[in-house]
Design a protein around this motif. Structure first.
Motif, PDB file in Angstrom:
ATOM      1  N   THR A   1       0.799  -1.232   0.000  1.00  0.00           N
ATOM      2  CA  THR A   1       0.000   0.000   0.000  1.00  0.00           C
ATOM      3  C   THR A   1       0.828   1.278   0.000  1.00  0.00           C
ATOM      4  OG1 THR A   1      -0.166   0.239   2.423  1.00  0.00           O
ATOM      5  CG2 THR A   1      -1.759  -1.231   1.340  1.00  0.00           C
ATOM      6  N   GLY A   2       1.973   1.271   0.679  1.00  0.00           N
ATOM      7  CA  GLY A   2       2.739   2.506   0.810  1.00  0.00           C
ATOM      8  C   GLY A   2       2.101   3.500   1.755  1.00  0.00           C
ATOM      9  N   VAL A   3       1.127   3.042   2.551  1.00  0.00           N
ATOM     10  CA  VAL A   3       0.392   3.907   3.474  1.00  0.00           C
ATOM     11  C   VAL A   3       0.439   3.292   4.869  1.00  0.00           C
ATOM     12  CG1 VAL A   3      -1.874   4.873   4.037  1.00  0.00           C
ATOM     13  CG2 VAL A   3      -1.130   4.748   1.663  1.00  0.00           C
ATOM     14  N   GLY A   4       0.648   4.113   5.877  1.00  0.00           N
ATOM     15  CA  GLY A   4       0.768   3.633   7.240  1.00  0.00           C
ATOM     16  C   GLY A   4      -0.516   3.038   7.803  1.00  0.00           C
TER      17      GLY A   4
ATOM     18  N   ASP B   1      -9.261  -6.770   2.760  1.00  0.00           N
ATOM     19  CA  ASP B   1      -9.830  -5.704   1.931  1.00  0.00           C
ATOM     20  C   ASP B   1      -9.182  -5.766   0.546  1.00  0.00           C
ATOM     21  OD1 ASP B   1     -10.592  -3.320   0.721  1.00  0.00           O
ATOM     22  OD2 ASP B   1     -10.571  -2.199   2.619  1.00  0.00           O
ATOM     23  N   ARG B   2      -9.924  -6.243  -0.464  1.00  0.00           N
ATOM     24  CA  ARG B   2      -9.351  -6.439  -1.794  1.00  0.00           C
ATOM     25  C   ARG B   2      -8.996  -5.128  -2.487  1.00  0.00           C
ATOM     26  NH1 ARG B   2      -8.965 -11.411  -3.305  1.00  0.00           N
ATOM     27  NH2 ARG B   2     -10.148 -13.010  -2.199  1.00  0.00           N
ATOM     28  N   ASP B   3      -9.672  -4.047  -2.148  1.00  0.00           N
ATOM     29  CA  ASP B   3      -9.301  -2.755  -2.724  1.00  0.00           C
ATOM     30  C   ASP B   3      -7.930  -2.310  -2.216  1.00  0.00           C
ATOM     31  OD1 ASP B   3     -11.624  -2.546  -4.175  1.00  0.00           O
ATOM     32  OD2 ASP B   3     -12.693  -1.421  -2.643  1.00  0.00           O
ATOM     33  N   VAL B   4      -7.587  -2.731  -1.011  1.00  0.00           N
ATOM     34  CA  VAL B   4      -6.323  -2.334  -0.391  1.00  0.00           C
ATOM     35  C   VAL B   4      -5.184  -3.262  -0.789  1.00  0.00           C
ATOM     36  CG1 VAL B   4      -5.117  -2.155   1.834  1.00  0.00           C
ATOM     37  CG2 VAL B   4      -7.396  -1.178   1.567  1.00  0.00           C
ATOM     38  N   LEU B   5      -5.402  -4.568  -0.717  1.00  0.00           N
ATOM     39  CA  LEU B   5      -4.321  -5.522  -0.957  1.00  0.00           C
ATOM     40  C   LEU B   5      -4.442  -6.301  -2.259  1.00  0.00           C
ATOM     41  CD1 LEU B   5      -3.393  -7.137   2.491  1.00  0.00           C
ATOM     42  CD2 LEU B   5      -2.115  -5.495   1.124  1.00  0.00           C
ATOM     43  N   GLY B   6      -5.570  -6.206  -2.934  1.00  0.00           N
ATOM     44  CA  GLY B   6      -5.695  -6.893  -4.219  1.00  0.00           C
ATOM     45  C   GLY B   6      -5.312  -8.362  -4.124  1.00  0.00           C
ATOM     46  N   PRO B   7      -4.322  -8.797  -4.911  1.00  0.00           N
ATOM     47  CA  PRO B   7      -3.925 -10.206  -4.900  1.00  0.00           C
ATOM     48  C   PRO B   7      -3.149 -10.618  -3.660  1.00  0.00           C
ATOM     49  CG  PRO B   7      -2.469  -8.949  -6.326  1.00  0.00           C
ATOM     50  CD  PRO B   7      -3.572  -8.015  -5.926  1.00  0.00           C
ATOM     51  N   TRP B   8      -2.868  -9.657  -2.771  1.00  0.00           N
ATOM     52  CA  TRP B   8      -2.092  -9.944  -1.561  1.00  0.00           C
ATOM     53  C   TRP B   8      -2.977 -10.156  -0.330  1.00  0.00           C
ATOM     54  CZ3 TRP B   8       3.004 -10.984  -1.765  1.00  0.00           C
ATOM     55  CH2 TRP B   8       3.713 -10.559  -2.890  1.00  0.00           C
ATOM     56  N   VAL B   9      -4.283 -10.287  -0.508  1.00  0.00           N
ATOM     57  CA  VAL B   9      -5.168 -10.477   0.644  1.00  0.00           C
ATOM     58  C   VAL B   9      -4.868 -11.808   1.331  1.00  0.00           C
ATOM     59  CG1 VAL B   9      -7.069  -9.050  -0.189  1.00  0.00           C
ATOM     60  CG2 VAL B   9      -6.950 -11.466  -0.836  1.00  0.00           C
ATOM     61  N   ASN B  10      -5.323 -11.935   2.569  1.00  0.00           N
ATOM     62  CA  ASN B  10      -5.098 -13.154   3.355  1.00  0.00           C
ATOM     63  C   ASN B  10      -5.695 -14.390   2.686  1.00  0.00           C
ATOM     64  OD1 ASN B  10      -3.790 -11.824   5.375  1.00  0.00           O
ATOM     65  ND2 ASN B  10      -5.396 -12.063   6.904  1.00  0.00           N
ATOM     66  N   GLY B  11      -5.058 -15.517   2.931  1.00  0.00           N
ATOM     67  CA  GLY B  11      -5.625 -16.794   2.565  1.00  0.00           C
ATOM     68  C   GLY B  11      -6.506 -17.305   3.699  1.00  0.00           C
ATOM     69  N   ARG B  12      -7.211 -18.408   3.462  1.00  0.00           N
ATOM     70  CA  ARG B  12      -8.146 -18.933   4.453  1.00  0.00           C
ATOM     71  C   ARG B  12      -7.435 -19.349   5.745  1.00  0.00           C
ATOM     72  NH1 ARG B  12     -12.330 -23.410   2.549  1.00  0.00           N
ATOM     73  NH2 ARG B  12     -13.061 -21.546   1.429  1.00  0.00           N
ATOM     74  N   ARG B  13      -6.268 -20.012   5.622  1.00  0.00           N
ATOM     75  CA  ARG B  13      -5.571 -20.481   6.819  1.00  0.00           C
ATOM     76  C   ARG B  13      -5.114 -19.314   7.704  1.00  0.00           C
ATOM     77  NH1 ARG B  13      -1.115 -24.664   4.717  1.00  0.00           N
ATOM     78  NH2 ARG B  13      -0.922 -23.015   3.145  1.00  0.00           N
TER      79      ARG B  13
ATOM     80  N   TRP C   1       2.032  -5.336  -8.195  1.00  0.00           N
ATOM     81  CA  TRP C   1       0.752  -4.725  -7.848  1.00  0.00           C
ATOM     82  C   TRP C   1       0.907  -3.841  -6.614  1.00  0.00           C
ATOM     83  CZ3 TRP C   1      -3.105  -3.837  -4.365  1.00  0.00           C
ATOM     84  CH2 TRP C   1      -4.364  -3.498  -4.878  1.00  0.00           C
ATOM     85  N   ARG C   2       0.451  -2.597  -6.698  1.00  0.00           N
ATOM     86  CA  ARG C   2       0.440  -1.681  -5.559  1.00  0.00           C
ATOM     87  C   ARG C   2      -0.960  -1.102  -5.415  1.00  0.00           C
ATOM     88  NH1 ARG C   2       5.443   0.426  -4.211  1.00  0.00           N
ATOM     89  NH2 ARG C   2       4.502   0.782  -2.159  1.00  0.00           N
ATOM     90  N   MET C   3      -1.322  -0.728  -4.211  1.00  0.00           N
ATOM     91  CA  MET C   3      -2.631  -0.135  -3.983  1.00  0.00           C
ATOM     92  C   MET C   3      -2.745   1.188  -4.741  1.00  0.00           C
ATOM     93  SD  MET C   3      -4.446   0.938  -0.365  1.00  0.00           S
ATOM     94  CE  MET C   3      -3.551   2.502  -0.182  1.00  0.00           C
ATOM     95  N   PRO C   4      -3.865   1.420  -5.438  1.00  0.00           N
ATOM     96  CA  PRO C   4      -4.065   2.707  -6.110  1.00  0.00           C
ATOM     97  C   PRO C   4      -4.171   3.838  -5.080  1.00  0.00           C
ATOM     98  CG  PRO C   4      -5.603   1.030  -6.921  1.00  0.00           C
ATOM     99  CD  PRO C   4      -4.972   0.482  -5.683  1.00  0.00           C
ATOM    100  N   PRO C   5      -4.114   5.099  -5.516  1.00  0.00           N
ATOM    101  CA  PRO C   5      -4.277   6.221  -4.585  1.00  0.00           C
ATOM    102  C   PRO C   5      -5.567   6.079  -3.782  1.00  0.00           C
ATOM    103  CG  PRO C   5      -3.515   7.015  -6.703  1.00  0.00           C
ATOM    104  CD  PRO C   5      -3.805   5.568  -6.885  1.00  0.00           C
ATOM    105  N   LEU C   6      -5.519   6.434  -2.517  1.00  0.00           N
ATOM    106  CA  LEU C   6      -6.654   6.258  -1.619  1.00  0.00           C
ATOM    107  C   LEU C   6      -7.918   6.947  -2.125  1.00  0.00           C
ATOM    108  CD1 LEU C   6      -4.894   6.625   1.847  1.00  0.00           C
ATOM    109  CD2 LEU C   6      -6.130   4.614   1.027  1.00  0.00           C
TER     110      LEU C   6
END
Length: 547
Positions: free
Chosen positions: A107-110, A414-426, A501-506
């Motif tokens: 994300t590049g955002v705190g 949050d898929r808008d924030v992490l896209g393909p980097w979102v958590n897995g089920r485990r 992939w990086r998060m788009p501007p907020l």
């Protein structure tokens, strides 16, 4: 190292332009346009050395003055019988910090800014205000450790506090990220003093192995409440809210992007290894130094630990412990102060980077210096309730930690924030279980402060009720997820695209729509935090007035 043409990357949400550029770490540099594959062992090692820092500093900073006190108390009062708790904390540490590493790199955002943007002004303000208050109190405990170490070494209190504050402030005010990280890494290396100290005291290997492999709660039913509260203290001092805010922002400030995720995870594992070994060494050292003495069960403070170690293994061992305590307090103050300065800069839109000099980021450095100066002043005020402040930090950290982990889990789904980097089920299942345990421990800790006479049976009853509630809640959530699974579409991104992939501007992200269940959950969390914090603060004030 060879470079290749830079692959175009979509405009991202990075808030401070100083967070974009070459990675200039304490132990190496990676050019911004260096996209060369790391195929040889030498290239991989050079890359790892350049990346090392965020995970190492956050974990070593976790073994601070408060940790020395907590682990020392466990060893002095109960020997090595609580070592097993450290093994349980390893996956918790990794999963929590791995999630903030992903959030930072992608994300590049705190952390605080993401909470503000995705959950509203209330939670954004709450996350920063409670972090600032808790961190300020935590830094006071670091300076308490500094005064205790200095007292044992024969250094005047005022001189020790003034010199430590000057070193901590000067390290950040260099205007160079690399210079700060080199100073911080040098102090991290100082934490290795626990190794020669361990060899001096020489805890029996068989006893250490038994403590790790055989879980037990020493003291019997009569001391169950006391032991349980110490276990909670071990959890609280090992997994703290400031760690989440610090590492996410520090990863961003170091300019680490998703393509270096593997190396940053390795950095995190190095830090976890050091923190667990250090904690185990402290327990073993204290257990051996006080075994068979009147000190067993009569812990006072870290100065008492130093005297006990010296009585067992000689004056040099006591000095080594005091120096290690001093080092731990300073690196802890570095990390905790920076987490607040980063969070406030992130939320208020201030320049907030160690790559900038004081003139370019006055607000950022002012917050950092104010926290250090304020803590140093409080410690030097005659009659300050330092013991009460230490207790207050532990309690408030225990109360606030579950909420920090809840928001961490929500952001990492949050898929808008992490896209393909979102958590897995485990990861989601494990983190949900951790949150249930943390909420249970938080309730027990709050209850113990409000009702000091609470006994082991009552604590177990609270835990059973919370466990049953967690199972029912988890079952309900899983049932809802299965019913809606047929309507969900999961985007699959190839590994090459994932790394870039990086998060788009907020401002371009759609406002998240909270489900009814999530709104109810957040409202319940808000109510619990408000009631628990008010009751705990009132209780602490009553104790202070009574004294």
């Amino acid at each position: 190292m060879a470079t290749t043409t830079r692959t175009p990357v979509t405009r991202t949400a990075v808030l401070d332009e100083a967070h974009v550029g070459d990675i200039r770490g304490a132990l190496g540099t990676i050019a911004f346009d260096d996209y060369a594959p790391r195929s040889s062992l030498s290239a991989k090692l050079k890359t790892l050395l350049a990346i090392v820092g965020p995970g190492l500093i956050v974990m070593v900073g976790d073994n601070d003055a408060g940790a020395f006190s907590t682990y020392g108390q466990a060893g002095q009062n109960y020997g090595t019988r609580l070592l097993w708790t450290l093994l349980l904390l390893i996956p918790v540490l990794y999963v929590n910090q791995e999630m903030v590493v992903r959030l930072g790199a992608v994300t590049g955002v705190g952390h605080a800014r993401l909470i503000l943007e995705r959950f509203g002004k209330f939670w954004g303000a709450f996350s920063v205000i409670d972090l600032f208050i808790l961190n300020a109190l935590t830094i006071v405990t670091e300076f308490i450790g500094i005064t205790l170490a200095a007292g044992y070494l024969g250094v005047p209190k005022v001189l020790a506090v003034a010199l430590a504050a000057a070193v901590i402030i000067a390290a950040a005010f260099t205007g160079s990220f690399r210079r700060f990280e080199r100073i911080a890494v040098a102090f991290c290396a100082g934490s290795l003093l626990l190794i020669p100290l361990f060899l001096m005291v020489h805890p029996p290997a068989q006893q250490m192995a038994h403590g790790f492999s055989i879980p037990s709660l020493p003291g019997g039913s009569g001391q169950m409440a006391t032991v349980m509260l110490l276990v909670i203290g071990i959890v609280g001092t090992t997994v703290a809210p400031w760690q989440l805010f610090f590492q996410q922002s520090y990863v961003i400030d170091k300019r680490i992007t998703p393509r270096f995720m593997r190396y940053e995870k390795a950095d995190l594992w190095i830090g976890i290894g050091i923190v667990v070994l250090g904690a185990a060494a402290l327990m073993g050292i204290a257990a051996t130094a006080f075994a068979g003495t009147k000190g067993v069960g009569n812990f006072t403070d870290t100065a008492g630990l130093a005297h006990g170690i010296a009585a067992h293994a000689g004056r040099v061992a006591g000095v080594v412990f005091a120096v290690a305590l001093l080092d731990a307090a300073i690196i802890g103050a570095f990390a905790v102060s920076l987490s607040s300065a980063y969070a406030i800069g992130d939320v208020l839109g201030l320049n907030h980077s160690l790559h900038r000099g004081f003139r370019q980021a006055k607000g950022f450095y002012a917050v950092y210096a104010a926290l250090i100066g304020g803590a140093a002043t409080i410690v030097l005020i005659p009659g300050s309730p330092l013991g009460l402040l230490t207790e207050g930090v532990q309690v408030l950290a225990g109360v606030l930690l579950p909420s920090a982990t809840v928001f961490l889990l929500l952001l990492c789904n949050d898929r808008d924030v992490l896209g393909p980097w979102v958590n897995g089920r485990r990861t989601n299942l494990f983190t949900s279980a951790v949150i249930a345990v943390l909420i249970t421990l938080s309730i027990v800790l709050t209850g113990s402060v409000l009702f000091p006479a609470i006994n082991g049976h009552q604590i177990l009853t609270i835990m059973e009720v919370c466990g049953a509630a967690s199972v029912l809640t988890g079952g309900w959530i899983l049932a809802r997820a299965r019913r809606s699974s047929g309507t969900l579409t999961v985007a699959i991104v190839e590994s090459e695209g994932r790394d870039n992939w990086r998060m788009p501007p907020l401002a371009t992200l759609a406002t998240p729509v909270l489900s009814t269940a999530r709104k109810v959950g957040l409202s319940a969390l808000r109510t619990y935090l408000a009631i628990a914090m008010i009751l705990v603060i009132v209780k602490i004030v009553q104790v202070a007035i009574g004294h």
